[in-house]
Scaffold this active site. Sequence first.
Site, PDB file in Angstrom:
ATOM      1  N   SER A  88       0.843  -1.160   0.178  1.00  0.00           N
ATOM      2  CA  SER A  88       0.048  -0.100  -0.108  1.00  0.00           C
ATOM      3  C   SER A  88       1.055   1.509   0.205  1.00  0.00           C
ATOM      4  O   SER A  88       0.182   2.410   0.025  1.00  0.00           O
ATOM      5  CB  SER A  88      -0.965  -0.014   1.300  1.00  0.00           C
ATOM      6  OG  SER A  88      -1.615  -1.054   1.156  1.00  0.00           O
ATOM      7  N   HIS A 153       2.392  -4.202   9.923  1.00  0.00           N
ATOM      8  CA  HIS A 153       1.176  -4.519   8.956  1.00  0.00           C
ATOM      9  C   HIS A 153       0.091  -4.903   9.796  1.00  0.00           C
ATOM     10  O   HIS A 153      -1.020  -5.474   8.915  1.00  0.00           O
ATOM     11  CB  HIS A 153       1.580  -5.694   7.932  1.00  0.00           C
ATOM     12  CG  HIS A 153       2.554  -5.299   6.816  1.00  0.00           C
ATOM     13  ND1 HIS A 153       2.345  -4.206   6.299  1.00  0.00           N
ATOM     14  CD2 HIS A 153       3.687  -5.974   6.152  1.00  0.00           C
ATOM     15  CE1 HIS A 153       3.323  -3.887   5.159  1.00  0.00           C
ATOM     16  NE2 HIS A 153       3.907  -5.176   5.193  1.00  0.00           N
ATOM     17  N   ARG A 175      -4.155   2.039   0.126  1.00  0.00           N
ATOM     18  CA  ARG A 175      -4.329   2.039  -1.353  1.00  0.00           C
ATOM     19  C   ARG A 175      -5.217   1.243  -1.747  1.00  0.00           C
ATOM     20  O   ARG A 175      -5.861   0.360  -1.201  1.00  0.00           O
ATOM     21  CB  ARG A 175      -3.054   1.637  -1.927  1.00  0.00           C
ATOM     22  CG  ARG A 175      -2.703   1.586  -3.274  1.00  0.00           C
ATOM     23  CD  ARG A 175      -1.184   1.028  -3.754  1.00  0.00           C
ATOM     24  NE  ARG A 175      -0.831   1.201  -5.110  1.00  0.00           N
ATOM     25  CZ  ARG A 175       0.051   0.690  -5.489  1.00  0.00           C
ATOM     26  NH1 ARG A 175       0.847  -0.023  -4.818  1.00  0.00           N
ATOM     27  NH2 ARG A 175       0.325   1.212  -6.869  1.00  0.00           N
ATOM     28  N   SER A 183      -0.127  -5.161  -7.366  1.00  0.00           N
ATOM     29  CA  SER A 183       1.289  -5.236  -6.874  1.00  0.00           C
ATOM     30  C   SER A 183       1.654  -6.385  -6.017  1.00  0.00           C
ATOM     31  O   SER A 183       2.708  -6.992  -6.329  1.00  0.00           O
ATOM     32  CB  SER A 183       1.342  -4.017  -5.745  1.00  0.00           C
ATOM     33  OG  SER A 183       2.431  -3.879  -5.448  1.00  0.00           O
ATOM     34  N   GLY A 312       4.527   1.922  -9.405  1.00  0.00           N
ATOM     35  CA  GLY A 312       4.051   2.783  -8.560  1.00  0.00           C
ATOM     36  C   GLY A 312       2.948   3.930  -9.270  1.00  0.00           C
ATOM     37  O   GLY A 312       2.874   4.985  -8.983  1.00  0.00           O
TER      38      GLY A 312
END
Length: 347
Positions: A88, A153, A175, A183, A312
Amino acid sequence: MANNHPNSLPPPSFRRIRSQTWPQENDDDIDLEELIASLPKEKGFISPIQILYRNFWCPSEVFPGVHSFCRHFTAHDSDIILACKPKSGTTWLKALAFSALRRDVFPPSANNHPLMSSNPHELVPFFEFTIYGQAGELIDLASFSVPRLFATHIPHDSLPESVGQSGCRVIYICRNPLDTIVSFCHFAPQVKPELWSGGRSSMEEYLDYCCRGIDGFGPFWDHMLGYWKASLERPDKVLFLKYEDLREDTAGNLKRIAEFMGVPFSEEEERDGVIEEIVKLCSLSSLKELEVNKTGKPGVWSTENKTYFRKGEVGDWVNHMTPSMAEKLERIMEEKLSPFGLKFRVK
Ligand code: PAP
């Protein structure tokens, strides 16, 4: 400046004191194998299995570190914790927060800035992987520069109680799940090829698990909502950021981060372009080109630093997901997140 430790240590700003074995000495009274055997389990995508522990799905290889952290960590009022679901924007946030917080000791324009020779994961260690992690070395918490800067996390409601009870501040970055899944599906096969090769796992299958709430440190909606609600209830203690906003206005969000950490940029610093220097230093293009990030290993997963830097972009999911995969995930986001006012820019 809030960095009040008289002798800020050179990077990494903490000391490794000796090799750590697992289980840790003070975990002797707990039979972790027995505990693990008693907990629900599911297929893993970055560890062989995921274990349901403290209401989240913990990748099995991180379990000892998570358990040890939850049992032993005591937060200080001055601590700052960077929190996020994997993929994220952790690496970026670590670079920005470290650079802003320690800029009195390490000016962003310095040729020997710690980011030039250390990956952001080395400068801001994760509790569960590095500090309390099975494979790491025992790190001397007393050796950290103050305020101590950590990362995790772990979901908000599963953090050790002292985090909420102390004055400790938390910066959360999230995110849009479409890009996070893409990702992760680029990252995980590099970390654990044996779990993905030969069709053992696919993005479609991983997405299905995410939609059922069985994803690392998730369900993802509980992860986001835990920090989201905490940020609404205690805005002075929990700052909620979105990767997409950081992409759109990095300087503006960096100012918010610095203010929240108690180290606002002065007018003089703004005039001198310090904010822009940090933004540039921490940009994907700058970090990606550094030798340390092309070749080194941060010791989080046994993977190379370069795997933390890809495109990104906001909206890369359109290049990797079928419309039906995206629709399925967007339905879940609408159902789980929208009622709480949590929405993302996805393109
Ligand atoms: P982690 O949870 O394993 O630490 P994390 O850093 O959260 O990973 O996420 C990696 C993503 O952040 C990658 O996104 P992508 O796969 O869509 O490209 C990576 O490229 C992106 N990223 C890493 N560093 C930066 C940075 N400095 N600026 C913007 N994005 C970055």
